[in-house]
Design an enzyme around this catalytic site. Structure first.
Site, mmCIF file in Angstrom:
data_model
loop_
_atom_site.group_PDB
_atom_site.id
_atom_site.type_symbol
_atom_site.label_atom_id
_atom_site.label_comp_id
_atom_site.label_asym_id
_atom_site.label_seq_id
_atom_site.Cartn_x
_atom_site.Cartn_y
_atom_site.Cartn_z
ATOM 1 N N GLY A 1 0.773 -1.240 0.000
ATOM 2 C CA GLY A 1 0.000 0.000 0.000
ATOM 3 C C GLY A 1 0.803 1.288 0.000
ATOM 4 O O GLY A 1 0.424 2.264 -0.638
ATOM 5 N N GLU B 1 3.425 4.349 6.088
ATOM 6 C CA GLU B 1 2.224 3.530 5.916
ATOM 7 C C GLU B 1 1.237 4.284 5.028
ATOM 8 O O GLU B 1 1.208 5.512 5.023
ATOM 9 C CB GLU B 1 1.642 3.253 7.321
ATOM 10 C CG GLU B 1 0.355 2.496 7.366
ATOM 11 C CD GLU B 1 0.409 1.090 6.779
ATOM 12 O OE1 GLU B 1 0.784 0.956 5.607
ATOM 13 O OE2 GLU B 1 0.019 0.142 7.480
ATOM 14 N N ASP B 2 0.447 3.549 4.263
ATOM 15 C CA ASP B 2 -0.549 4.205 3.408
ATOM 16 C C ASP B 2 -1.734 4.702 4.236
ATOM 17 O O ASP B 2 -2.147 5.844 4.130
ATOM 18 C CB ASP B 2 -1.022 3.278 2.277
ATOM 19 C CG ASP B 2 -1.482 1.914 2.768
ATOM 20 O OD1 ASP B 2 -1.279 1.577 3.955
ATOM 21 O OD2 ASP B 2 -2.055 1.155 1.959
ATOM 22 N N ASP C 1 -6.045 2.176 9.963
ATOM 23 C CA ASP C 1 -7.472 1.919 10.137
ATOM 24 C C ASP C 1 -7.708 1.500 11.596
ATOM 25 O O ASP C 1 -7.820 2.341 12.478
ATOM 26 C CB ASP C 1 -7.851 0.840 9.114
ATOM 27 C CG ASP C 1 -9.308 0.478 9.121
ATOM 28 O OD1 ASP C 1 -10.090 1.175 8.464
ATOM 29 O OD2 ASP C 1 -9.679 -0.507 9.771
ATOM 30 N N GLY D 1 -5.477 0.084 13.402
ATOM 31 C CA GLY D 1 -4.179 0.182 14.084
ATOM 32 C C GLY D 1 -3.574 -1.178 14.391
ATOM 33 O O GLY D 1 -2.471 -1.250 14.931
ATOM 34 N N THR E 1 -2.200 -3.500 12.498
ATOM 35 C CA THR E 1 -0.925 -3.740 11.827
ATOM 36 C C THR E 1 0.208 -3.058 12.583
ATOM 37 O O THR E 1 1.218 -3.678 12.919
ATOM 38 C CB THR E 1 -0.976 -3.179 10.380
ATOM 39 O OG1 THR E 1 -2.114 -3.722 9.720
ATOM 40 C CG2 THR E 1 0.280 -3.497 9.612
ATOM 41 N N LYS F 1 -7.866 6.844 9.844
ATOM 42 C CA LYS F 1 -9.302 6.778 10.164
ATOM 43 C C LYS F 1 -9.455 6.771 11.685
ATOM 44 O O LYS F 1 -9.555 5.695 12.289
ATOM 45 C CB LYS F 1 -9.909 5.494 9.611
ATOM 46 C CG LYS F 1 -9.821 5.318 8.107
ATOM 47 C CD LYS F 1 -10.446 3.972 7.723
ATOM 48 C CE LYS F 1 -10.366 3.681 6.256
ATOM 49 N NZ LYS F 1 -10.847 2.313 5.928
ATOM 50 N N ARG G 1 -4.841 -0.005 -7.102
ATOM 51 C CA ARG G 1 -3.608 0.553 -6.529
ATOM 52 C C ARG G 1 -2.976 1.626 -7.402
ATOM 53 O O ARG G 1 -2.354 2.559 -6.913
ATOM 54 C CB ARG G 1 -2.544 -0.547 -6.365
ATOM 55 C CG ARG G 1 -2.797 -1.514 -5.259
ATOM 56 C CD ARG G 1 -1.515 -2.308 -4.989
ATOM 57 N NE ARG G 1 -1.778 -3.489 -4.206
ATOM 58 C CZ ARG G 1 -1.973 -3.504 -2.888
ATOM 59 N NH1 ARG G 1 -1.941 -2.372 -2.214
ATOM 60 N NH2 ARG G 1 -2.209 -4.618 -2.258
HETATM 61 P P1 IMP Z 1 -5.177 -1.727 10.234
HETATM 62 O O1 IMP Z 1 -4.250 -2.821 10.638
HETATM 63 O O2 IMP Z 1 -6.620 -2.042 10.532
HETATM 64 O O3 IMP Z 1 -4.779 -0.371 10.773
HETATM 65 O O4 IMP Z 1 -5.153 -1.651 8.666
HETATM 66 C C1 IMP Z 1 -4.025 -1.208 8.027
HETATM 67 C C2 IMP Z 1 -3.829 -1.783 6.659
HETATM 68 O O5 IMP Z 1 -5.030 -2.255 6.060
HETATM 69 C C3 IMP Z 1 -3.323 -0.686 5.773
HETATM 70 O O6 IMP Z 1 -1.922 -0.765 5.701
HETATM 71 C C4 IMP Z 1 -3.958 -0.952 4.444
HETATM 72 O O7 IMP Z 1 -3.087 -1.721 3.657
HETATM 73 C C5 IMP Z 1 -5.212 -1.729 4.774
HETATM 74 N N1 IMP Z 1 -6.388 -0.821 4.779
HETATM 75 C C6 IMP Z 1 -7.019 -0.272 5.838
HETATM 76 N N2 IMP Z 1 -8.046 0.506 5.462
HETATM 77 C C7 IMP Z 1 -8.061 0.459 4.114
HETATM 78 C C8 IMP Z 1 -8.891 1.090 3.116
HETATM 79 O O8 IMP Z 1 -9.839 1.849 3.378
HETATM 80 N N3 IMP Z 1 -8.580 0.788 1.832
HETATM 81 C C9 IMP Z 1 -7.546 -0.031 1.471
HETATM 82 N N4 IMP Z 1 -6.747 -0.619 2.361
HETATM 83 C C10 IMP Z 1 -7.007 -0.387 3.670
HETATM 84 MG MG MG Z 2 -0.667 -0.788 4.214
#
Ligand code: IMP
Ligand code: MG
Length: 179
Positions: A48, A102-103, A106, A108, A110, A134, A168
């Site tokens: 991402g 990081e892209d 969401d 958190g 990861t 977010k 992407r």
């Molecule tokens: P987290 O672990 O829930 O914070 O999610 C993080 C990872 O999920 C990011 O590095 C993205 O690769 C992917 N991700 C989270 N939200 C989105 C979204 O709205 N669109 C695409 N990828 C997302």
């Molecule tokens: Mg990512």
């Protein structure tokens, strides 16, 4: 209204490329100020954050080494629990000054799992830069040092982010079309 279809979902234009580039200019200035004169290791989370990294790295004005690592937690639109890390790869950051690119943050999950492994290695410093965040989705308390756009909980694609590996390469960011 500009609309696109990816797999089974319709998305609409959300953040045009020019606004993304302006925001990355701001982040570049903040990061250049923060690390002026320092030596930094930069960890880019693939896939991402690749477009974000490709845009920001050439503009950094201090010494850095870039490292690329694939992490995956999302399946389609759902954040899925455990993340696989190459622990041997992460060992090289012991005692170093590290910035993660990081892209989007969401839930958190990861970054929580990754920073737990990294903090056990006595880093000199750990910082995180994310293009999108977010806040309403966040389930952990992780300090985000450099944030591009704060957005709602809606799913987004483009500028590196995907829906089932589609979208992407889009230069703008789109969000799910409201029904
Ligand atoms: P987290 O672990 O829930 O914070 O999610 C993080 C990872 O999920 C990011 O590095 C993205 O690769 C992917 N991700 C989270 N939200 C989105 C979204 O709205 N669109 C695409 N990828 C997302
Ligand atoms: Mg990512």
């Amino acid at each position: 209204m500009i609309e696109i279809q990816l797999v089974d979902k319709k998305f609409q234009l959300f953040i045009p490329n020019a606004r993304i580039l302006d925001k990355i200019d701001e982040l570049t200035q903040q990061i250049n100020r923060a690390y002026s004169g320092q030596q930094l290791e930069i960890l880019v989370l693939l896939d991402g954050a690749k477009m974000f990294a490709d845009t920001i790295l050439p503009r950094l004005e201090f010494n850095y080494n870039a490292h690329y690592q694939q992490v995956k937690s999302y399946q389609g639109m759902h954040s899925g629990g455990a993340i696989q890390f190459d622990r041997e790869f992460l060992n090289q950051f012991k005692g170093k000054n590290l910035l993660i690119l990081e892209d989007i943050v969401d839930t958190g999950n990861t970054l929580k799992q990754l920073s737990t492994v990294l903090m056990a290695q006595n880093l000199e410093q750990l910082a995180i830069a994310t293009l999108l965040y977010k806040p309403r989705q966040m389930k952990h308390s992780i300090p985000l040092n450099f944030i591009g756009f704060e957005i709602g909980p809606e799913f987004v694609v483009g500028f590196g982010m995907d829906y089932y590996e589609c979208g992407r390469e889009l230069k703008d960011i789109y969000h799910l079309k409201s029904q």
